[in-house]
Design a protein around this motif. Structure first.
Motif, PDB file in Angstrom:
ATOM      1  N   ASP A 110      47.565  46.239  51.104  1.00  0.00           N
ATOM      2  CA  ASP A 110      47.755  46.223  49.656  1.00  0.00           C
ATOM      3  C   ASP A 110      47.623  44.786  49.155  1.00  0.00           C
ATOM      4  N   PHE A 111      46.521  44.503  48.453  1.00  0.00           N
ATOM      5  CA  PHE A 111      46.252  43.161  47.937  1.00  0.00           C
ATOM      6  C   PHE A 111      46.881  42.997  46.556  1.00  0.00           C
ATOM      7  N   ARG A 112      48.133  43.388  46.431  1.00  0.00           N
ATOM      8  CA  ARG A 112      48.814  43.349  45.145  1.00  0.00           C
ATOM      9  C   ARG A 112      49.249  41.926  44.803  1.00  0.00           C
ATOM     10  N   TYR A 113      49.010  41.545  43.549  1.00  0.00           N
ATOM     11  CA  TYR A 113      49.450  40.233  43.101  1.00  0.00           C
ATOM     12  C   TYR A 113      50.967  40.227  42.945  1.00  0.00           C
ATOM     13  N   GLY A 114      51.586  39.106  43.307  1.00  0.00           N
ATOM     14  CA  GLY A 114      53.020  38.937  43.089  1.00  0.00           C
ATOM     15  C   GLY A 114      53.878  39.226  44.300  1.00  0.00           C
ATOM     16  N   GLU A 115      53.302  39.851  45.346  1.00  0.00           N
ATOM     17  CA  GLU A 115      54.078  40.083  46.559  1.00  0.00           C
ATOM     18  C   GLU A 115      54.323  38.742  47.260  1.00  0.00           C
ATOM     19  N   ILE A 116      55.478  38.605  47.893  1.00  0.00           N
ATOM     20  CA  ILE A 116      55.787  37.371  48.600  1.00  0.00           C
ATOM     21  C   ILE A 116      55.900  37.645  50.097  1.00  0.00           C
ATOM     22  N   SER A 399      44.715  27.408  43.774  1.00  0.00           N
ATOM     23  CA  SER A 399      46.174  27.414  43.783  1.00  0.00           C
ATOM     24  C   SER A 399      46.668  28.826  43.548  1.00  0.00           C
ATOM     25  N   GLY A 400      48.007  28.972  43.565  1.00  0.00           N
ATOM     26  CA  GLY A 400      48.596  30.257  43.253  1.00  0.00           C
ATOM     27  C   GLY A 400      48.606  31.238  44.415  1.00  0.00           C
ATOM     28  N   MET A 401      48.804  32.518  44.085  1.00  0.00           N
ATOM     29  CA  MET A 401      48.947  33.561  45.096  1.00  0.00           C
ATOM     30  C   MET A 401      47.982  34.717  44.859  1.00  0.00           C
ATOM     31  N   HIS A 402      46.917  34.444  44.120  1.00  0.00           N
ATOM     32  CA  HIS A 402      45.879  35.453  43.937  1.00  0.00           C
ATOM     33  C   HIS A 402      44.566  34.738  43.655  1.00  0.00           C
ATOM     34  N   LEU A 403      43.499  35.456  43.760  1.00  0.00           N
ATOM     35  CA  LEU A 403      42.203  34.966  43.323  1.00  0.00           C
ATOM     36  C   LEU A 403      41.393  36.159  42.822  1.00  0.00           C
ATOM     37  N   LEU A 404      40.359  35.874  42.073  1.00  0.00           N
ATOM     38  CA  LEU A 404      39.420  36.898  41.636  1.00  0.00           C
ATOM     39  C   LEU A 404      38.157  36.813  42.471  1.00  0.00           C
ATOM     40  N   VAL A 405      37.570  37.965  42.727  1.00  0.00           N
ATOM     41  CA  VAL A 405      36.300  38.015  43.453  1.00  0.00           C
ATOM     42  C   VAL A 405      35.284  38.697  42.556  1.00  0.00           C
ATOM     43  N   ASN A 406      34.143  38.054  42.398  1.00  0.00           N
ATOM     44  CA  ASN A 406      33.044  38.616  41.620  1.00  0.00           C
ATOM     45  C   ASN A 406      32.035  39.196  42.603  1.00  0.00           C
ATOM     46  N   VAL A 426      42.954  47.357  46.065  1.00  0.00           N
ATOM     47  CA  VAL A 426      42.606  46.167  45.295  1.00  0.00           C
ATOM     48  C   VAL A 426      42.728  46.524  43.821  1.00  0.00           C
ATOM     49  N   TYR A 427      42.641  45.525  42.955  1.00  0.00           N
ATOM     50  CA  TYR A 427      43.012  45.734  41.561  1.00  0.00           C
ATOM     51  C   TYR A 427      41.967  45.175  40.606  1.00  0.00           C
ATOM     52  N   SER A 428      41.869  45.818  39.460  1.00  0.00           N
ATOM     53  CA  SER A 428      41.032  45.293  38.385  1.00  0.00           C
ATOM     54  C   SER A 428      41.883  44.365  37.513  1.00  0.00           C
ATOM     55  N   PRO A 429      41.334  43.226  37.111  1.00  0.00           N
ATOM     56  CA  PRO A 429      42.088  42.333  36.207  1.00  0.00           C
ATOM     57  C   PRO A 429      41.869  42.668  34.736  1.00  0.00           C
ATOM     58  N   ALA A 430      41.176  43.791  34.441  1.00  0.00           N
ATOM     59  CA  ALA A 430      40.742  44.072  33.066  1.00  0.00           C
ATOM     60  C   ALA A 430      41.895  44.162  32.078  1.00  0.00           C
ATOM     61  N   CYS A 439      36.272  42.278  30.117  1.00  0.00           N
ATOM     62  CA  CYS A 439      36.369  41.755  31.486  1.00  0.00           C
ATOM     63  C   CYS A 439      35.061  42.029  32.219  1.00  0.00           C
ATOM     64  N   PRO A 440      34.491  41.033  32.878  1.00  0.00           N
ATOM     65  CA  PRO A 440      33.277  41.292  33.662  1.00  0.00           C
ATOM     66  C   PRO A 440      33.491  42.471  34.608  1.00  0.00           C
ATOM     67  N   PRO A 441      32.609  43.459  34.596  1.00  0.00           N
ATOM     68  CA  PRO A 441      32.846  44.707  35.340  1.00  0.00           C
ATOM     69  C   PRO A 441      32.870  44.540  36.852  1.00  0.00           C
ATOM     70  N   SER A 442      32.376  43.413  37.354  1.00  0.00           N
ATOM     71  CA  SER A 442      32.308  43.229  38.804  1.00  0.00           C
ATOM     72  C   SER A 442      33.476  42.436  39.370  1.00  0.00           C
ATOM     73  N   TYR A 443      34.535  42.197  38.553  1.00  0.00           N
ATOM     74  CA  TYR A 443      35.693  41.419  39.007  1.00  0.00           C
ATOM     75  C   TYR A 443      36.724  42.333  39.669  1.00  0.00           C
ATOM     76  N   VAL A 444      37.282  41.879  40.786  1.00  0.00           N
ATOM     77  CA  VAL A 444      38.479  42.493  41.359  1.00  0.00           C
ATOM     78  C   VAL A 444      39.482  41.378  41.647  1.00  0.00           C
ATOM     79  N   MET A 445      40.762  41.734  41.604  1.00  0.00           N
ATOM     80  CA  MET A 445      41.831  40.766  41.850  1.00  0.00           C
ATOM     81  C   MET A 445      42.443  41.034  43.216  1.00  0.00           C
ATOM     82  N   LEU A 446      42.584  39.975  44.001  1.00  0.00           N
ATOM     83  CA  LEU A 446      43.194  40.078  45.330  1.00  0.00           C
ATOM     84  C   LEU A 446      44.403  39.156  45.406  1.00  0.00           C
TER      85      LEU A 446
END
Length: 468
Positions: A110-116, A399-406, A426-430, A439-446
């Motif tokens: 689970d590539f959920r943002y915010g998990e520690i 930086s941070g705990m997530h990134l976007l992939v195009n 994986v998640y959409s940042p839309a 939101c660009p349709p090819s973006y996913v958030m990991l």
């Protein structure tokens, strides 16, 4: 006799040093390598495994950075004692009930943002602080508490804000809140922003937007450029913008860092228009390719920045503890209004966090987590590079705990569905765009905070199988 003999796969996408590091870490965690046991010398192990000394040195260096081993002068590396981790309680098995849907199957990755990294959290120290807090005088922990929050904890937070972010403030400027969304809700009430226009980065954090909309505020979307919010467009908003909400140290969700020149322009906008800036510094502790940069609040010489900080990423989300550093010019009015409010954060939790910080556990945990997330960030970016190559572009990965992939030429809804078939979520940042179709349709958030290095490599490998 050498006790470290892993099976290293040289044609694997995972680097050899990472395979060796993960093997030794597992051996330490299982107890196969005991506390104070000497590791083979770099030269010995390199000869034994048929790898370069640089490979062994890199693996040992990562282990030392995370505290698994320590280097002794003229004594090589020795295994450090690990804290005993309190096991999580398993939920009671549920009796099947008629006419109810089955619980959704938990994904393997689970590539959920915010998990520690719960597996790296110092449970024993935190438990000791909670027990110590409960042993305090009842009036200190069993009542409603100070409306601003525990004074000693506010002193510790003021010290931490100065040491880590360059922010100079008095404890009386600090207001504790139960998370960032609660902090924003409190600000809207305390500053009377309910009928105001609030300028906000576009895209921007959906959780804060929801609070603003539900409070009756009008959101004025201001486009972001490659270096952060478009200040000229903010000027064009004129009197409609009562305040502006920004994430200058790591724009959410795109990840750019606002440079000093633009920060100065933004501060000048606030002075010229007699407006306030709400700076959300939500994960500034975790930078991987550069030194920490000062907060916008640290540059504020005209008392125009309202600073939001949180312990959700550097400590525990479950503590529900964030804080606001108010401009001194607003304190009288804010304090008068707060007399009618009860403090939202449990006094028991406040007392325990104060002890955790006072005993030095908090800073040690921040340093530990910085190393852990840096290692996980490196594993994710290397895995994406190895498995996706030029087919994927990473966005906001400094930086941070997530990134976007195009994923060029793909649609996020298809990518999410295909990933699910391979046990990955994986998640959409839309949702962070006011109009999700922008939101660009090819973006996913990991997000990567809750997955180990090995899980990240395997998860990305499965994503490759799903997508290509």
């Amino acid at each position: 006799m050498l006790s470290i003999t892993p099976l290293l796969t040289k044609d694997s996408k995972m680097p050899i040093y990472m395979q060796l590091y993960l093997y030794i870490r597992k051996e330490i965690e299982s107890g196969a390598l005991a506390t104070n046991q000497h590791l083979p010398s770099i030269r010995q192990l390199a000869q034994h495994l048929g790898v370069s000394k640089n490979t062994v040195e890199a693996a040992y260096g990562q282990l030392a950075a995370e505290g698994y081993v320590a280097s002794r002068e003229r004594g090589g590396y020795r295994v450090e004692r690990l804290e005993e981790i309190t096991p999580l309680l398993k939920p009671l098995e549920e009796t099947a009930m008629p006419h109810t849907n089955a619980k959704p199957q938990k994904p393997d990755f689970d590539f959920r943002y915010g998990e520690i990294a719960f597996d790296r959290f110092p449970h024993a120290h935190w438990k000791a602080c909670v027990v110590e807090a409960l042993s305090m005088e009842p009036e200190q922990v069993l009542g409603y508490g100070d409306s601003l929050g525990h004074y000693g904890l506010r002193e510790e937070i003021a010290r931490y804000a100065y040491q880590s972010r360059g922010v100079v403030c008095h404890p009386d400027q600090i207001l504790l809140s139960a998370g960032t969304q609660h902090a924003v809700s409190m600000l809207i009430q305390l500053l009377g922003l309910g009928s105001s226009g609030i300028a906000m980065e576009e895209p921007g954090y959906d959780g804060v937007k929801s609070v603003m909309r539900n409070s009756g505020c009008t959101i004025l979307p201001i486009q972001v450029e490659a270096d952060g919010i478009h200040v000229e467009q903010l000027h064009e908003a004129g009197a409609e913008a009562g305040v502006v909400y920004v994430t200058p140290s790591h724009q959410f969700p795109l990840g750019m860092v606002m440079p000093i020149q633009k920060r100065q322009k933004l501060l000048q906008w606030a002075v010229e228009n007699e407006r306030y800036i709400i700076e959300d510094d939500y994960d500034s502790e975790f930078r991987y390719n550069s030194a920490p940069i000062p907060a916008l609040k640290a540059l504020d010489t005209n008392d125009r920045v309202i600073y939001l900080g949180t312990l959700s990423k550097s400590f525990l989300p479950a503590a529900r503890l964030s804080y606001i550093i108010m401009p001194a010019s607003l304190l009288d009015g804010v304090h008068r209004k707060l007399e009618l409010y009860s403090q939202a954060v449990s006094p028991i939790i406040q007392q325990a966090v104060w002890l955790f910080m006072k005993h030095g556990h908090f800073m040690r945990n921040v340093r530990r987590m910085r190393r852990v997330y840096q290692s996980r960030h490196r594993a994710l970016t290397e895995a994406i590079r190895e498995h996706f190559g030029e087919r994927a572009e990473t966005i906001g990965d400094r930086s941070g705990m997530h990134l976007l992939v195009n994923l060029k030429g793909c649609r996020s809804e298809d990518l999410i569905a295909l990933a699910e078939q391979q046990g990955c979520k994986v998640y959409s940042p839309a949702k962070h765009w006011n109009n999700p179709s922008d939101c660009p349709p090819s973006y996913v958030m990991l997000g990567f905070g809750g997955l180990s290095e090995q899980q990240l490599w395997e998860g990305v490998r499965r994503l490759k199988e799903a997508w290509f």
